[in-house]
Write an enzyme that holds these catalytic residues in place. Structure first.
Site, short mmCIF file in Angstrom:
data_model
loop_
_atom_site.label_atom_id
_atom_site.label_comp_id
_atom_site.label_asym_id
_atom_site.label_seq_id
_atom_site.Cartn_x
_atom_site.Cartn_y
_atom_site.Cartn_z
N ASP A 35 1.03 -1.28 -0.08
CA ASP A 35 0.14 0.10 -0.18
C ASP A 35 0.82 1.20 -0.06
O ASP A 35 2.06 1.15 0.65
CB ASP A 35 -0.92 0.05 1.21
N ASN A 73 -10.68 -2.62 -6.43
CA ASN A 73 -9.79 -1.78 -7.24
C ASN A 73 -10.43 -1.36 -8.59
O ASN A 73 -10.14 -0.71 -9.23
CB ASN A 73 -8.36 -2.41 -7.41
N GLU A 125 0.01 -13.35 12.68
CA GLU A 125 0.51 -11.77 13.42
C GLU A 125 0.35 -10.95 12.30
O GLU A 125 0.84 -11.18 10.98
CB GLU A 125 1.90 -12.27 13.99
N ARG A 128 -5.75 -1.97 8.27
CA ARG A 128 -6.87 -2.77 7.65
C ARG A 128 -6.60 -3.97 7.07
O ARG A 128 -5.55 -4.08 6.40
CB ARG A 128 -7.54 -1.92 6.82
N ARG A 146 -11.88 2.04 -9.19
CA ARG A 146 -10.86 3.25 -9.47
C ARG A 146 -11.04 3.61 -10.85
O ARG A 146 -11.84 3.16 -11.48
CB ARG A 146 -9.35 2.68 -9.35
N SER A 198 -7.04 -5.88 -6.26
CA SER A 198 -8.51 -6.35 -5.21
C SER A 198 -9.84 -6.43 -6.23
O SER A 198 -9.73 -5.55 -7.13
CB SER A 198 -8.60 -5.63 -3.93
C1 FPP Z 1 -1.91 0.41 -3.42
O1 FPP Z 1 -1.29 1.69 -3.52
C2 FPP Z 1 -1.59 -0.49 -4.35
C3 FPP Z 1 -2.07 -0.91 -5.49
C4 FPP Z 1 -3.68 -0.94 -5.37
C5 FPP Z 1 -1.61 -1.73 -6.46
C6 FPP Z 1 -0.52 -2.81 -6.02
C7 FPP Z 1 0.33 -2.74 -7.45
C8 FPP Z 1 1.88 -2.74 -7.28
C9 FPP Z 1 2.69 -2.70 -6.11
C10 FPP Z 1 2.54 -2.82 -8.76
C11 FPP Z 1 1.89 -3.57 -9.93
C12 FPP Z 1 2.24 -5.04 -9.53
C13 FPP Z 1 1.78 -5.89 -10.47
C14 FPP Z 1 2.16 -7.33 -10.54
C15 FPP Z 1 1.23 -5.22 -11.57
P1 FPP Z 1 -2.56 2.88 -3.63
O2 FPP Z 1 -2.65 3.08 -4.77
O3 FPP Z 1 -3.76 2.54 -2.66
O4 FPP Z 1 -1.49 3.92 -2.85
P2 FPP Z 1 -2.32 5.28 -1.82
O5 FPP Z 1 -3.33 4.49 -0.71
O6 FPP Z 1 -1.16 5.95 -1.36
O7 FPP Z 1 -3.23 6.03 -2.78
#
Ligand code: FPP
Length: 236
Positions: free
Chosen positions: A12, A60, A199, A186, A63, A57
């Site tokens: 995150d 997601n 944990e 969360r 978005r 998720s």
């Molecule tokens: C959360 O950050 C991250 C995600 C929703 C995507 C996770 C994806 C990656 C780490 C890279 C992609 C990996 C692959 C395999 C394609 P956020 O956008 O919710 O951050 P924020 O809470 O700071 O806005």
């Protein structure tokens, strides 16, 4: 260091990482993806057996269309890179979640990567894509209901073990440790069944800044905790 067999990670903070640098959110995801690649190789060297990453998720999809497209393109790139550089990687990889909503070319690449990496000897990496714990449990219930309908199972056959065997994670142990970055505390619909006795460790680092040393710190904290699984420790 006493390593858990399996660590689960909620990556995150990509958006905030980019925002702090006045960059588009996509740059945060790109840095996050680079960090993912690096951390996997570092964890392989550590000798960890399993690691599961929450990449996308079931929520997601809400978005913006642009961000969803960017994340899917990043996944394509990630998979292509794994196909091209297979010889440089030692880890095994598979995917959990409902693949049916992903584009066909992505699904095909996932099958190719899983197959190509299946003979590797290193850490087993599990990437959660279009994954949600409630959806996973729903899919398991549908499968079990169909097995009852066809006469393969009786309702009394439904044990915790049988339910576990119908989840996406059926072939490997539950994570002993969950790490979430960026200071959020969360579960966000991640591995709710599998994390029942795990944990939890929350790091303030944003995902693109999270390194193997931070993971080691989490493991050290995990080792200092008293895991009782609902029982009592004799000394207390
Ligand atoms: C959360 O950050 C991250 C995600 C929703 C995507 C996770 C994806 C990656 C780490 C890279 C992609 C990996 C692959 C395999 C394609 P956020 O956008 O919710 O951050 P924020 O809470 O700071 O806005």
């Amino acid at each position: 260091m006493n390593l858990p067999q399996h660590i689960a990670v909620i990556m995150d903070g990509n958006g905030r990482w980019a925002k702090k640098r006045l960059m588009p959110r996509m740059m945060g995801h790109r840095k996050g993806s680079e960090n993912l690649k690096k951390l996997i190789n570092d964890c392989d060297r550590l000798g960890l057996e399993h690691i599961t990453f929450y990449a996308f998720s079931t929520e997601n999809w809400k978005r913006s269309q642009e961000e969803v497209k960017n994340l899917m393109d990043l996944l394509r790139e990630y998979l292509n890179d794994h196909i091209k550089n297979e010889k440089d990687n030692n880890f095994k990889i598979d995917f959990i979640g409902d693949m049916s909503r992903l584009d066909e070319d992505i699904r095909e690449k996932m099958i190719i990567v899983r197959q190509l990496y299946s003979t590797h000897k290193g850490i087993f990496v599990h990437i959660a894509m279009n994954y949600g714990s409630r959806d996973e449990i729903r899919r398991a219930v549908v499968d079990i209901a169909n097995e009852i309908k066809s006469g393969e199972l009786e309702p009394d056959d439904i044990t915790e073990e049988l339910i576990s065997q119908h989840l996406d994670t059926k072939n490997y142990p539950d994570p002993e440790l969950l790490i979430r970055t960026s200071g959020e505390m969360r579960l966000s619909n991640f591995l709710m069944w599998q994390l029942a006795y795990s944990e939890f460790y929350f790091s303030d680092k944003l995902w693109p800044d999270f390194r193997v040393d931070d993971l080691i710190e989490a493991v050290n904290e995990y080792n200092s905790r008293d895991r009782r699984f609902g029982g009592r420790n004799e000394v207390n």
